[in-house]
Design a protein around this motif. Structure first.
Motif, PDB file in Angstrom:
ATOM      1  N   ASP A  67     -34.866  22.330  45.884  1.00  0.00           N
ATOM      2  CA  ASP A  67     -34.072  21.936  47.044  1.00  0.00           C
ATOM      3  C   ASP A  67     -34.425  20.530  47.503  1.00  0.00           C
ATOM      4  OD1 ASP A  67     -32.804  24.363  47.036  1.00  0.00           O
ATOM      5  OD2 ASP A  67     -34.145  25.283  48.517  1.00  0.00           O
ATOM      6  N   TYR A  68     -35.716  20.197  47.453  1.00  0.00           N
ATOM      7  CA  TYR A  68     -36.162  18.908  47.988  1.00  0.00           C
ATOM      8  C   TYR A  68     -35.652  17.743  47.136  1.00  0.00           C
ATOM      9  CZ  TYR A  68     -39.194  15.533  50.336  1.00  0.00           C
ATOM     10  OH  TYR A  68     -39.661  14.466  51.058  1.00  0.00           O
ATOM     11  N   GLU A  69     -35.735  17.888  45.788  1.00  0.00           N
ATOM     12  CA  GLU A  69     -35.319  16.810  44.899  1.00  0.00           C
ATOM     13  C   GLU A  69     -33.904  16.995  44.350  1.00  0.00           C
ATOM     14  OE1 GLU A  69     -37.969  15.338  42.012  1.00  0.00           O
ATOM     15  OE2 GLU A  69     -39.794  15.721  43.171  1.00  0.00           O
ATOM     16  N   LYS A  70     -33.243  18.105  44.799  1.00  0.00           N
ATOM     17  CA  LYS A  70     -31.873  18.397  44.375  1.00  0.00           C
ATOM     18  C   LYS A  70     -31.778  18.451  42.846  1.00  0.00           C
ATOM     19  CE  LYS A  70     -29.915  16.352  48.527  1.00  0.00           C
ATOM     20  NZ  LYS A  70     -29.010  15.326  49.126  1.00  0.00           N
ATOM     21  N   LEU A  71     -32.660  19.290  42.267  1.00  0.00           N
ATOM     22  CA  LEU A  71     -32.729  19.453  40.814  1.00  0.00           C
ATOM     23  C   LEU A  71     -32.052  20.746  40.386  1.00  0.00           C
ATOM     24  CD1 LEU A  71     -36.512  18.553  40.362  1.00  0.00           C
ATOM     25  CD2 LEU A  71     -34.572  16.981  40.172  1.00  0.00           C
ATOM     26  N   THR A  72     -31.858  20.879  39.099  1.00  0.00           N
ATOM     27  CA  THR A  72     -31.440  22.172  38.566  1.00  0.00           C
ATOM     28  C   THR A  72     -32.660  23.078  38.522  1.00  0.00           C
ATOM     29  OG1 THR A  72     -31.897  21.557  36.278  1.00  0.00           O
ATOM     30  CG2 THR A  72     -29.697  21.032  37.155  1.00  0.00           C
ATOM     31  N   LYS A  73     -32.429  24.368  38.292  1.00  0.00           N
ATOM     32  CA  LYS A  73     -33.539  25.317  38.225  1.00  0.00           C
ATOM     33  C   LYS A  73     -34.506  24.933  37.114  1.00  0.00           C
ATOM     34  CE  LYS A  73     -35.111  29.194  40.014  1.00  0.00           C
ATOM     35  NZ  LYS A  73     -35.421  29.326  41.446  1.00  0.00           N
ATOM     36  N   HIS A  74     -33.961  24.574  35.957  1.00  0.00           N
ATOM     37  CA  HIS A  74     -34.798  24.216  34.812  1.00  0.00           C
ATOM     38  C   HIS A  74     -35.630  22.961  35.125  1.00  0.00           C
ATOM     39  CE1 HIS A  74     -36.096  23.897  30.656  1.00  0.00           C
ATOM     40  NE2 HIS A  74     -35.638  22.652  30.603  1.00  0.00           N
ATOM     41  N   GLU A  75     -34.990  21.965  35.725  1.00  0.00           N
ATOM     42  CA  GLU A  75     -35.701  20.730  36.072  1.00  0.00           C
ATOM     43  C   GLU A  75     -36.816  21.003  37.091  1.00  0.00           C
ATOM     44  OE1 GLU A  75     -32.127  17.413  35.512  1.00  0.00           O
ATOM     45  OE2 GLU A  75     -32.366  18.498  37.418  1.00  0.00           O
ATOM     46  N   ALA A  76     -36.543  21.899  38.033  1.00  0.00           N
ATOM     47  CA  ALA A  76     -37.549  22.228  39.047  1.00  0.00           C
ATOM     48  C   ALA A  76     -38.746  22.933  38.419  1.00  0.00           C
ATOM     49  CB  ALA A  76     -36.929  23.104  40.134  1.00  0.00           C
ATOM     50  N   ILE A  77     -38.491  23.824  37.437  1.00  0.00           N
ATOM     51  CA  ILE A  77     -39.591  24.531  36.765  1.00  0.00           C
ATOM     52  C   ILE A  77     -40.465  23.530  36.008  1.00  0.00           C
ATOM     53  CG2 ILE A  77     -40.131  26.166  34.910  1.00  0.00           C
ATOM     54  CD1 ILE A  77     -37.616  27.740  35.788  1.00  0.00           C
ATOM     55  N   LEU A  78     -39.817  22.573  35.311  1.00  0.00           N
ATOM     56  CA  LEU A  78     -40.583  21.558  34.583  1.00  0.00           C
ATOM     57  C   LEU A  78     -41.409  20.701  35.537  1.00  0.00           C
ATOM     58  CD1 LEU A  78     -37.920  20.371  31.944  1.00  0.00           C
ATOM     59  CD2 LEU A  78     -39.885  21.904  31.589  1.00  0.00           C
TER      60      LEU A  78
END
Length: 806
Positions: A67-78
């Motif tokens: 939510d903070y960096e407005k990433l996709t789920k996959h990008e957030a996990i990485l």
């Protein structure tokens, strides 16, 4: 790395730290996912999750990063995997025993935080607890306070795991056999006590402080020898600080002696917003954990002690000051002078909260002791923490060796503190006001001898409880704004607020204490609308503005609340239209700018000398700095004027009641300026006859303006006109006066129209309808009136002098 491994390795605290987000003492912060003016996002360090009460954003560390960096789920996990690896790379391999210890600590913290939630709910359901908080002036809704009713292990709440955990951590102890059931009985620790949480560096609850609300028998657990009931309890193996660890960016740290004292200060917004607060757990409680918490404060500028006003409190300040001076040699060490036998909470119970802010503002420096005394204080400081269980009071044994008496600051030593004593010495002069006036002239204010001195006296009153106010009136381009700005320059700049314009509602939106002990400079009253003028009048008359406003709570709901602004300030304002501000003028001293030819000549000569290099700017700056130091050196005393009932103002004065109060205020302020040469009786300054005479001299022109129905500029024009005409019979035209006085058409026309409206002049047509002439209809004897009033005032003062003749 699996998602579960990421969640187990990466904490929400590490994620927040990565984004430079710092929760407050309640684990709340402003939500970064919507426009949030108040802290709405709740962080749970134990569950490793977050939730916003306003926008309903919630989740774990991965969801936060997404939510903070407005990433996709996959990008957030990485991203989280990368953060987890960084966190793990900074750690050494954890031995098995250490891992068990960490797990135990987390369980301990989780359990205590759940228990505190139970205590927190209990205080809202306990009338005795709420009554006790009210008696101590503690706002339990605003503060982190719970209540231990001793019932948390009874009834439906009774659980074997709960009881065993409470036994382990000290919240329960075995108490023999239950007489009714025959089963095991238990004694709750800190029964019938309000509860304060103690927190670690991660802002997690690691211990509790209990304060009993029971004041009579039967005795509670923790009964000391001789049957004296203890009122203070800590859990065994006490750790943690109250209210929390100081913010790393702390600049001003305020140390108190007791937790309830700190809580008393926390609920005062003006203090909580400007200082970090920390409790020392008594006069012998500056323990190792507190010292370790203070070491990393690289930006620390000042450490302030606010201890009890008794011998033990003062001795503790002396001892601790040297320890902390070693820890932070560049930080200023100061002490709040608590009244004798009082503490912070007792002051809050007996007075308005303003007394605490006032005492903090009037704090004094703690003078460094000699090398021998310093070493003695450090070597004698030895704490052995012997916090006990089974209902015993947590104790601290202190080992104190005999030490020398620390030399207190004397009047002579104070001279050395304040710029080698120069301001103090200056204030001891008998002809102080005359010397101050010379110094004001040296700072760059030419002419206006009486006005500049009166304005300085009024401006310097901002430090008192009854500050004064002035309005300088003059025609356009006469230098009125320049005069008040120059006066503002000789007041300590940290206490001056300058405004060119004040909008209609801006005065209502200041913080509650942001206008306290300030000097306000309003460069042009003509630019203020009626709502702003009304607010200004209320602040001057009542020293406060109170309004009902709507705010959004942490859940996003809109509710009404009361907003108050304190207005204990002095003010200097300028205007060209004095007659418009009758209500404001009656509350302020009125001064007229000197618009004479002689004053213009003085200003021009000064300007020419300045451009010729005959005036040294450094000398002006030196004079300004000296005047600022003199104002800083002034101490605030109550003043008794034994002559207050023996002096009468002239009955011709408009609104004589207000002017009488203003005259007495000037006498009080002149007495304060002369404080180094005035007698003290019960810590109150006594006014002398010389103060009355000086007040009369310096205030005379303002009194005359109160008598006169013409404002200052208009009176100067009318007197100049009479001097030009020489006789009442002579008529004149506007063109004649414009040319004689070298005056603009608009200004001349405005003065003449006002005099016609007030029936001082009449118009004449002289056979030519286009040519309008004027003639003086009312030729008053202004100078005679001035002499009469001054003689009357000075005669009264002379009669008060003791008869020295045989």
């Amino acid at each position: 790395m699996s998602i579960e491994e990421i969640k187990s390795r990466l904490t929400i605290a590490e994620v927040l730290q990565h984004y430079n987000l710092n929760p407050n003492k309640n684990n709340m912060l402003r939500c970064p996912f919507h426009e949030d003016k108040t802290a709405s996002l709740q962080v749970s360090f134990t569950q490793n999750k977050y939730k916003c009460h306003a926008c309903d954003k919630k989740g774990d560390v991965i969801q936060f990063v997404q939510d903070y960096e407005k990433l996709t789920k996959h990008e957030a996990i990485l991203k989280c995997a990368s953060l987890a690896n960084e966190s793990m790379s900074q750690l050494q391999p954890i031995p098995t025993t250490t891992a068990k210890h960490i797990t135990h600590n987390l369980e301990h913290i989780t359990f205590l935080e759940k228990m505190y939630l139970s205590f927190r709910k209990a205080i809202f359901n306990s009338p005795p607890a709420k009554e006790y908080c009210s008696s101590r002036n503690l706002d339990f809704e605003k503060l982190d306070i719970g209540f231990n009713s001793g019932q948390f292990h009874h009834g439906a709440r009774k659980d074997e795991k709960l009881i065993n955990t409470c036994l382990e951590y000290g919240l329960l102890s075995k108490g023999g056999t239950n007489s009714r059931t025959g089963g095991q009985a238990y004694k709750p620790f800190g029964n019938r006590s309000i509860v304060f949480p103690l927190k670690n560096k991660e802002n997690q609850i690691v211990s509790f402080y209990f304060r009993s609300i029971v004041t009579t028998s039967p005795p509670l657990e923790g009964c000391l020898k001789g049957g004296v009931v203890s009122k203070h309890f800590y859990l065994k193996n006490r750790q943690g600080l109250y209210p929390n660890y100081p913010n790393p960016d702390t600049k001003k740290l305020l140390l108190t002696e007791a937790i309830i004292d700190t809580a008393s200060l926390l609920q005062i917004d003006a203090i909580a917003a400007n200082y970090s607060l920390l409790t020392c757990y008594g006069t012998n409680g500056l323990n190792e954990e507190i010292l370790n918490a203070l070491k990393p404060l690289k930006q620390l500028e000042e450490i302030i002690f606010f201890f009890d006003g008794d011998k033990a409190g003062n001795e503790a300040v002396t001892k601790y000051a040297e320890i902390l001076r070693e820890l932070h040699p560049k930080a200023k060490i100061s002490q709040v002078e608590t009244p004798q036998e009082e503490d912070i909470n007792s002051l809050l119970q007996g007075h308005e909260s303003e007394i605490l802010t006032h005492l903090i503002e009037q704090r004094k420096d703690v003078i460094a002791t000699t090398r021998e005394t310093k070493q003695e204080a450090i070597s004698s400081f030895s704490i052995e923490d012997t916090s006990h269980f089974n209902g015993e009071l947590a104790k601290q044994t202190i080992k104190v060796e005999p030490k020398q008496e620390v030399q207190k600051a004397t009047p002579e030593s104070k001279k050395q503190i304040t710029n080698n004593g120069q301001p103090i010495t200056f204030l001891q002069q008998e002809n102080l006001l005359q010397e101050l006036n010379k110094l004001i002239e040296q700072s760059g204010i030419v002419g206006e001898e009486n006005s500049r001195l009166l304005l300085f006296i009024i401006a310097s009153s901002y430090k008192t409880k009854q500050p004064l106010h002035a309005i300088v009136q003059g025609s356009s381009g006469s230098g009125k704004t320049h005069l008040i700005s120059k006066i503002a320059d000789i007041i300590p700049q940290e206490d001056v607020l300058r405004f060119t314009r004040i909008t209609e509602s801006s005065l209502y939106n200041w913080g509650e204490y942001e206008l306290v002990n300030k000097l306000l400079i309003i460069e042009d009253l003509d630019g203020l609308k009626e709502e702003a003028m009304f607010a200004m009048r209320e602040l001057i008359s009542n020293q406060r503005l109170s309004s009902s406003v709507s705010i959004k709570d942490k859940k996003g709901n809109i509710k009404s609340t009361k907003k108050e602004v304190k207005g204990v300030f002095s003010s200097l304002s300028a205007t060209t239209k004095g007659e418009i501000y009758e209500d404001n003028m009656s509350r302020s001293f009125l001064l007229a700018i000197d618009e004479s030819t002689a004053q213009s000549r003085r200003i021009i000569d000064y300007q020419n000398k300045k451009y010729a290099g005959e005036i040294e700017p450094k000398d002006q700056e030196k004079a300004r700095n000296k005047l600022q130091q003199i104002v800083r050196a002034l101490q605030n005393y109550d003043v008794i004027n034994p002559y207050a009932t023996k002096l009468e103002l002239p009955q011709e004065v408009h609104k004589i009641r207000r002017l009488n109060e203003m005259f007495q205020s000037i006498v009080r302020q002149i007495t304060l300026l002369n404080q180094r040469d005035r007698a003290l009786k019960n810590d109150k300054l006594i006014t002398q006859i010389e103060d009355l005479q000086q007040a009369t001299e310096v205030l005379f022109e303002s009194i005359i303006l109160k008598v006169d129905e013409l404002d200052g500029s208009l009176r100067q024009f009318f007197e100049k006109l009479k001097k030009h005409l020489k006789t009442q019979e002579k008529d004149f035209t506007q063109r004649e006066i414009r040319q004689a006085f070298n005056m603009s058409k608009s200004q001349c026309s405005r003065f003449i129209i006002q005099l016609v409206e007030l029936e001082y002049l009449i118009t004449m047509n002289k056979g030519n309808l286009r040519k309008i002439c004027y003639k003086v209809d009312y030729w008053d004897d202004y100078q005679k009136l001035r002499i009469k009033i001054k003689e009357k005032l000075l005669l009264q003062i002379e009669k008060l002098r003791p008869n020295t003749t045989e």
